[in-house]
Motif scaffolding. Structure first.
Motif, PDB file in Angstrom:
ATOM      1  N   TYR A   1       2.183   3.726  -2.626  1.00 24.89           N
ATOM      2  CA  TYR A   1       1.943   3.997  -4.045  1.00 24.89           C
ATOM      3  C   TYR A   1       2.800   5.143  -4.577  1.00 24.89           C
ATOM      4  O   TYR A   1       2.276   6.147  -5.054  1.00 24.89           O
TER       5      TYR A   1
ATOM      6  N   HIS B   1       3.863  -0.091  -7.106  1.00 20.86           N
ATOM      7  CA  HIS B   1       4.062   0.835  -8.225  1.00 20.86           C
ATOM      8  C   HIS B   1       4.950   0.197  -9.299  1.00 20.86           C
ATOM      9  O   HIS B   1       5.968  -0.418  -8.973  1.00 20.86           O
TER      10      HIS B   1
ATOM     11  N   ALA C   1     -10.424  -0.151  -5.970  1.00 24.03           N
ATOM     12  CA  ALA C   1      -9.637  -1.093  -5.163  1.00 24.03           C
ATOM     13  C   ALA C   1     -10.511  -2.077  -4.396  1.00 24.03           C
ATOM     14  O   ALA C   1     -10.020  -3.077  -3.879  1.00 24.03           O
TER      15      ALA C   1
ATOM     16  N   ASN D   1     -16.789   0.786  -2.568  1.00 24.87           N
ATOM     17  CA  ASN D   1     -16.454   2.203  -2.711  1.00 24.87           C
ATOM     18  C   ASN D   1     -17.598   3.022  -3.287  1.00 24.87           C
ATOM     19  O   ASN D   1     -17.731   4.205  -2.974  1.00 24.87           O
TER      20      ASN D   1
ATOM     21  N   PRO E   1      -2.214   7.475  -8.104  1.00 22.34           N
ATOM     22  CA  PRO E   1      -2.618   6.067  -8.239  1.00 22.34           C
ATOM     23  C   PRO E   1      -4.119   5.953  -8.462  1.00 22.34           C
ATOM     24  O   PRO E   1      -4.902   6.735  -7.911  1.00 22.34           O
ATOM     25  N   GLN E   2      -4.522   5.001  -9.294  1.00 21.06           N
ATOM     26  CA  GLN E   2      -5.938   4.784  -9.596  1.00 21.06           C
ATOM     27  C   GLN E   2      -6.497   3.762  -8.613  1.00 21.06           C
ATOM     28  O   GLN E   2      -6.303   2.558  -8.773  1.00 21.06           O
ATOM     29  N   LEU E   3      -7.204   4.245  -7.594  1.00 21.81           N
ATOM     30  CA  LEU E   3      -7.606   3.370  -6.486  1.00 21.81           C
ATOM     31  C   LEU E   3      -9.106   3.356  -6.224  1.00 21.81           C
ATOM     32  O   LEU E   3      -9.551   2.721  -5.269  1.00 21.81           O
TER      33      LEU E   3
ATOM     34  N   ARG F   1      -8.578  -0.271   3.909  1.00 20.72           N
ATOM     35  CA  ARG F   1      -8.311   0.689   2.839  1.00 20.72           C
ATOM     36  C   ARG F   1      -6.988   1.393   3.108  1.00 20.72           C
ATOM     37  O   ARG F   1      -6.788   1.958   4.176  1.00 20.72           O
TER      38      ARG F   1
ATOM     39  N   HIS G   1       0.809  -1.212   0.000  1.00 21.97           N
ATOM     40  CA  HIS G   1       0.000   0.000   0.000  1.00 21.97           C
ATOM     41  C   HIS G   1       0.848   1.270   0.000  1.00 21.97           C
ATOM     42  O   HIS G   1       0.438   2.293   0.528  1.00 21.97           O
TER      43      HIS G   1
ATOM     44  N   GLU H   1      -6.088   5.213  -0.846  1.00 21.59           N
ATOM     45  CA  GLU H   1      -7.415   4.907  -1.376  1.00 21.59           C
ATOM     46  C   GLU H   1      -8.481   5.768  -0.709  1.00 21.59           C
ATOM     47  O   GLU H   1      -9.360   6.330  -1.377  1.00 21.59           O
TER      48      GLU H   1
ATOM     49  N   GLY I   1      -7.389  -6.179  -6.617  1.00 23.95           N
ATOM     50  CA  GLY I   1      -6.194  -5.811  -5.872  1.00 23.95           C
ATOM     51  C   GLY I   1      -6.077  -6.568  -4.566  1.00 23.95           C
ATOM     52  O   GLY I   1      -6.930  -7.399  -4.214  1.00 23.95           O
TER      53      GLY I   1
END
Length: 583
Positions: free
Chosen positions: A217, A245, A293, A495, A288-290, A547, A215, A551, A297
């Motif tokens: 990123y 990453h 998540a 989410n 980051p595209q979260l 999370r 976690h 995120e 992931g």
């Protein structure tokens, strides 16, 4: 060329810490910076040589003296805790952003040894939007050489709260550069001891960060010294392997001692760092595209695994069934466990018991069980979370008052509302209004009683309402200037559900208002909670999807808020953050 100056910044507890600044003579826009973090025992002067050697004339450079080191205050080698030093970084970086107008997206960090662990912990826990992270010989596991040394230190620390350990490390074990090792021996600012609480905090944070590096990123480069007599290489590799990453590198520098960036042949290391940072800055920053998540992931996969029961006849299933039976049996004696079994261990009633923090059973055995239960690391973290919420609530009420804003507070899932109401009742000036909401009629009744007992009925009301009803939240009147969401989003996996709630809050809130929200980024008892404890939702298993802070922040920022503040407990479990509605 760089112009050097020194200054101080004020950290979270009022301490003023020393730092050096090397300003670039080039007027490049946007401004960019590299922040240097020194090894344990050392100070900013020991990394000053990197400013010229790294050959980044267009960058500003910064380097601090960690508290207890160099020109910064505190007993040499000591701090209130390791986590306090991590929070110092947060305040240092905020100072750089605010005072020098350099955003975190345009900052790279270079950190070594203990400084590297501090930096990695900060990036994991606070989720900054950082351009690059370069870690040299991170001290994730120190070679103490004495058998059972860590066990002995922990045992002795229970007898004596804090004490100091002298470093066994000689300068000749750090570098082949004779001039540098000689200067180490002669440097009066070197702190040759380290306090037990900082050292043990370093061990605890290192284990957590290596375990949970999934976690973190940020583009990260790890440089490992091939002949390091001070720290072990294995956890450095484990940390690197778990980094999510795609831009990451691991280099073993053969023959290098522990002072990687002060070695005789350090040009080898510095060229790698220069290339990595340059490449990271040659491309625009990408967050980051979260937002999904919850669907793909690691955290999704772990929660999915914990939601799946073991085969009925398996040994593991029998063990967990026995643990659950033991809790049922203990609930005959323990008030705390009975509340958990009856209403759910994540219920408002359970939290109210945890906040009261007193054994309430009538029998001696029950009192003993209550005390052990209340001492669980998760509940200790919950109580610290409560303190952080109260501190941030007071802080941002004061900010709003200074800006001549009326104080309208809303808590969308208040439980019994104890931490909000107790905090408000102690303020010298009451807010204009308080709206507490909760899904549970039981919690609403208990909260209304508390409002009556505290004589807050003229400004406070408690209603039964759904925290995920976007339309209901958006229609709140008067428009809140502070909204609190505590311990809620951590209980729900999806989410999309969280975003609906956040959209409703954003629509309701006045411009300039603040959202105080909590997160749960890590938990050492995640499997125990999922396999043994029940939720408030019809007695189902309490399966938490943890999370990452990155995120949680991404969800908050997606609806339009900007994060401005954060606290975290010393265990690294619960965060309390603040975001502002700016538009």
């Amino acid at each position: 060329m760089h112009n050097n100056s020194s200054s101080h910044f004020t950290s979270f507890d009022g301490s003023t810490l020393y730092y050096q600044h090397w300003a670039s003579s080039q007027n490049s826009q946007p401004k960019k910076a590299i922040v240097l973090f020194h090894r344990g025992h050392e100070h900013s002067g020991r990394v000053a040589h990197l400013v010229d050697e790294l050959n980044f004339p267009e960058f500003d450079f910064f380097a601090w003296d960690a508290r207890g080191h160099g020109h910064s205050p505190g007993a040499r080698g000591d701090a209130p805790s390791f986590s306090a030093c991590v929070k110092d970084i947060q305040y240092f970086m905020q100072h750089i952003e605010q005072h020098y107008a350099i955003s975190s997206e345009n900052i790279a960090i270079i950190a070594q040894s203990v400084g590297a662990v501090l930096a990695a912990t900060w990036v994991h826990d606070y989720a900054p939007k950082l351009r690059a992270l370069c870690l040299a010989a991170p001290a994730f596991d120190i070679k103490l050489y004495v058998p059972f040394a860590e066990i002995g230190l922990r045992a002795f620390s229970k007898i004596k709260t804090n004490f100091f350990i002298q470093s066994y490390v000689k300068a000749k074990m750090l570098t082949h550069d004779h001039a540098r090792s000689s200067s180490y021996d002669q440097d009066p600012l070197i702190a040759r001891a380290i306090s037990a609480r900082v050292l043990l905090g370093l061990y605890d944070a290192s284990k957590r960060i290596v375990q949970d590096a999934y976690h973190l990123y940020v583009p990260t480069q790890v440089l490992s010294s091939g002949r390091d007599f001070v720290v072990f290489q294995k956890p450095q590799k484990q940390f690197y392997e778990r980094l999510p990453h795609p831009k990451k590198e691991f280099h073993v520098l053969e023959g290098f001692y522990h002072d990687t960036l002060g070695e005789l042949d350090r040009d080898i290391a510095l060229q790698k760092i220069h290339r990595f940072i340059q490449q990271c800055f040659d491309e625009p920053y990408q967050a980051p595209q979260l937002l999904n998540a919850d669907k793909i992931g690691l955290s999704c996969a772990v929660a999915e695994t914990l939601s799946t029961p073991f085969p009925a006849h398996s040994i593991k299933n029998k063990i967990w069934q026995q643990i659950k039976a033991n809790l049922k049996f203990a609930s005959r004696f323990s008030t705390g466990i009975k509340i958990g079994e009856d209403t759910g261990y994540d219920s408002g009633s359970t939290l109210d018991f945890v906040y009261r923090n007193q054994p309430e059973s009538t029998q001696l055995l029950g009192k003993i069980i209550d005390q052990q239960y209340l001492n669980a690391i998760g509940w200790r973290g919950i109580r610290i979370r409560k303190q952080h919420i109260e501190q941030l609530l007071i802080k941002y009420i004061e900010k709003l008052r200074q800006q001549q804003h009326a104080i309208h507070i809303m808590d969308i899932a208040a439980g019994h509302g104890r931490y909000i109401l107790n905090t408000i009742s102690q303020l010298p000036e009451r807010p204009s209004s308080i709206l507490l909401r909760d899904y549970s009629a039981l919690n609403v009744t208990a909260g209304q009683k508390l409002i009556h007992n505290l004589e807050l009925e003229d400004i406070a009301q408690f209603i039964q309402a759904d925290a995920f009803d976007q339309a209901s939240l958006a229609a709140t009147t008067p428009q809140p200037t502070i909204v609190v969401v505590s311990g809620l989003y951590e209980l729900f996996n999806e989410n999309a559900q969280i975003l609906k709630s956040l959209e409703g809050i954003y629509q309701a809130m006045q411009h300039g208002g603040y959202l105080i929200y909590t997160g749960q980024i890590w938990h050492p008892q995640q499997e125990f909670i999922a396999r043994a404890l029940t939720s408030h939702r019809a007695g189902s298993a309490w399966v938490m999807r943890l999370r990452a802070q990155a995120e949680m922040d991404a969800l908050v920022e997606h609806v339009g808020f900007k994060k401005v503040d954060q606290c975290i407990d010393e265990f690294g479990i619960f965060t309390v953050s603040v975001a502002q509605k700016l538009e």
